[in-house]
Write an enzyme that holds these catalytic residues in place. Sequence first.
Site, PDB file in Angstrom:
ATOM      1  CB  ALA A  80      -0.901   0.031   1.232  1.00 13.27           C
ATOM      2  CE1 TYR A 148      -3.028   3.894   4.026  1.00 15.27           C
ATOM      3  CE2 TYR A 148      -4.137   4.768   5.973  1.00 15.27           C
ATOM      4  CZ  TYR A 148      -3.304   3.830   5.379  1.00 15.27           C
ATOM      5  OH  TYR A 148      -2.773   2.819   6.143  1.00 15.27           O
TER       6      TYR A 148
END
Length: 313
Positions: A80, A148
Amino acid sequence: MDKYLVTGGAGFIGSNLVESLVLQKNEVIVVDDLSMGKYSNISEFIDSGVTFYHKSITDFSFMQELLKKEKFNYIVLLGAVASVADSVARPLETHEINLEANLNIFETVRKFEIPVKKILFASSAAVYGNNPELPKKETSVIDPLTPYAVDKFASERYAISYGKLYGLPTVATRFFNVYGPKQNPESPYSGVLSIIHNCLLNDSKFTVFGDGEQTRDFTYVKDVIKALMLLLHDERALHDVYNVATGKWTTLNDDIHAFEKAMDKKIDVEYLPARTGDIKESYADITKLSLLGYHAEFSINEGLREYVESEDD
């Protein structure tokens, strides 16, 4: 021997997981574009059952072929862009990594009926946002404030929904403030404790935004790895999400003093006004994970002591 795929396996949590898996004599394949991770975090394990691909998980065709060819027993999705600020600055690019790449993996496993024992997606406590309820429970109101956090929540829901709809053995975690060895203090994604550590090592000033009384549930990485292994191998952990933390809170001032004690050194602290959007209080309810037999072994003092000793080796 089992075969594991770890995306983001050269990063902080990923490389600690890889080390644990190698010590248990498993075969591990790591996919990491090294935008955050470091090859040096896993290089010592390359001759011990680890295969490394310097690739992005957004290379969908590569990932599909890898999944079809290798027939992994376990898939751990840690890859990520872990920077909230980066997701605000580049929402579309980070969305491709933080959501679409994971969806591609779920879809590949579904479409090609790849047999897998467990797929674990690593989400974040960021999904709770500024919800004032404490402690944070898995059933607490979700209030993602950034791209996010939105992508993390969407990916964990995809993991659970794909699991239920298509019979995939999926589980998700929400990490709370992980710290420990191999965390890069120079990285813009780095946790506050590694930055404090770096300031102590280099006799530089540490900046606190606010009064330092903000609370966090800091979790030592070894406890996180223990939780990951439990969730991967416990058949009860299925189609659900689990907080991974200690269940206890400390203030940032507490943490600074604990670090000073661990290193027998004082740090120069500068207090500045709190930043807009910063979360004041956060700690986890870990009842759900505890019911599977988990407990955090490391208090903040014990964790920081081992962290400092490991970095000195």
